[in-house]
Design a protein around this motif. Structure first.
Motif, PDB file in Angstrom:
ATOM      1  N   GLU A   2       0.314  -0.768   0.425  1.00  0.00           N
ATOM      2  CA  GLU A   2       0.067  -0.290   0.293  1.00  0.00           C
ATOM      3  C   GLU A   2       0.831   0.784  -0.218  1.00  0.00           C
ATOM      4  N   HIS A  27      -3.167   3.652  -3.712  1.00  0.00           N
ATOM      5  CA  HIS A  27      -2.975   2.736  -4.416  1.00  0.00           C
ATOM      6  C   HIS A  27      -3.016   1.452  -3.417  1.00  0.00           C
ATOM      7  N   ASP A  29      -1.988  -2.678  -3.760  1.00  0.00           N
ATOM      8  CA  ASP A  29      -1.867  -3.901  -5.002  1.00  0.00           C
ATOM      9  C   ASP A  29      -2.112  -5.384  -3.314  1.00  0.00           C
ATOM     10  N   SER A  31      -2.079  -9.264  -3.530  1.00  0.00           N
ATOM     11  CA  SER A  31      -1.468 -10.941  -4.252  1.00  0.00           C
ATOM     12  C   SER A  31      -1.017 -11.468  -3.175  1.00  0.00           C
ATOM     13  N   ASP A  62      -4.393 -11.116  -7.977  1.00  0.00           N
ATOM     14  CA  ASP A  62      -3.863  -9.978  -7.812  1.00  0.00           C
ATOM     15  C   ASP A  62      -4.830  -9.242  -8.012  1.00  0.00           C
ATOM     16  N   GLN A  63      -5.226  -8.480  -6.994  1.00  0.00           N
ATOM     17  CA  GLN A  63      -6.215  -7.167  -6.775  1.00  0.00           C
ATOM     18  C   GLN A  63      -5.709  -6.273  -6.966  1.00  0.00           C
ATOM     19  N   THR A  64      -6.236  -4.719  -7.028  1.00  0.00           N
ATOM     20  CA  THR A  64      -4.956  -3.536  -7.522  1.00  0.00           C
ATOM     21  C   THR A  64      -6.292  -2.512  -7.023  1.00  0.00           C
ATOM     22  N   GLU A  65      -6.863  -1.104  -5.927  1.00  0.00           N
ATOM     23  CA  GLU A  65      -7.296  -1.369  -5.877  1.00  0.00           C
ATOM     24  C   GLU A  65      -6.900   0.336  -5.683  1.00  0.00           C
ATOM     25  N   ASN A  66      -7.925   1.646  -5.906  1.00  0.00           N
ATOM     26  CA  ASN A  66      -7.077   2.812  -5.607  1.00  0.00           C
ATOM     27  C   ASN A  66      -8.716   4.007  -4.942  1.00  0.00           C
TER      28      ASN A  66
END
Length: 211
Positions: A2, A27, A29, A31, A62-66
């Protein structure tokens, strides 16, 4: 992983009134490794992905968040000692490693949700603060509307859960309402001793299941 940025500013409207504003961007990430490795021990021949598939019908990706959070807080001094305040805020909390990835197989299962969404809190606070030489007082009331609250629950074949097994633990997103009141007192008896008192009442409502 993060990474984030945060900024805050204070805007004085008068000698007694000020506005505090803050903004945060994060942001994320997420995994996991070894999700296809078969777990040993007494848990049977199942990998983490086998458990995710069993309970949620998905495999780990895999996950990505904003995520964007922010607040505005208005403070006004009624007297030299007494201040009232009101806060509007949005706070986003991403799932931790346990909520997203845990995959424990045994006499009971404890299975994280790789596809869990972050919590979004939309909250209003109203309160007051009193400061004097002898003691400090603070009290507030709040109302929090939560989208995608991360609930630790038993497996009841609820939304997004395929299994009915209340001996096992899972994570799901629900919409919720949280409200409450809080109070705190700090009494200075002398230069060496002080007494702190705090009390709180919290009410929670699962809006998705109406319970």
């Amino acid at each position: 992983k993060e990474a984030g940025l945060f900024s805050e500013a204070q805007i004085p409207f008068s000698e007694r009134t000020k506005l505090v504003a803050g903004l945060r961007f994060a942001h994320v990430d997420a995994s996991a490794n070894d999700v296809d490795v078969i777990a040993g021990g007494g848990g049977g021949n199942m990998s983490a992905n086998d458990l995710y598939e069993k309970y949620y019908g998905i495999e780990a990706e895999d996950q990505t968040e904003n995520n964007v959070s922010g607040l505005t807080r208005l403070e006004h001094k009624l007297t030299h000692d007494l201040t009232v305040f009101s806060t509007l805020s949005r706070a986003v909390r991403t799932a931790d490693a346990t909520e997203r990835w845990i995959a424990s197989k045994g006499s009971t299962d404890w299975v994280g949700n790789p596809d869990i969404d972050p919590e979004k809190h939309h909250q209003i606070d109203l309160g007051l603060m009193y400061h004097s030489v002898a003691f400090d007082l603070k009290g507030s009331a709040y109302y929090d509307k939560v989208d995608d609250f991360i609930q630790f629950d038993t497996a009841r074949a609820q939304r997004g859960v395929l299994i009915y097994n209340t001996a096992s633990s899972v994570y799901t997103n629900i919409d919720a309402t949280i409200a409450g009141v809080e109070g705190e007192a700090n009494v200075r008896l002398n230069d060496y001793w002080r007494v702190n008192l705090a009390a709180a009442y919290t009410y929670g409502q699962n809006e998705s299941d109406d319970i």
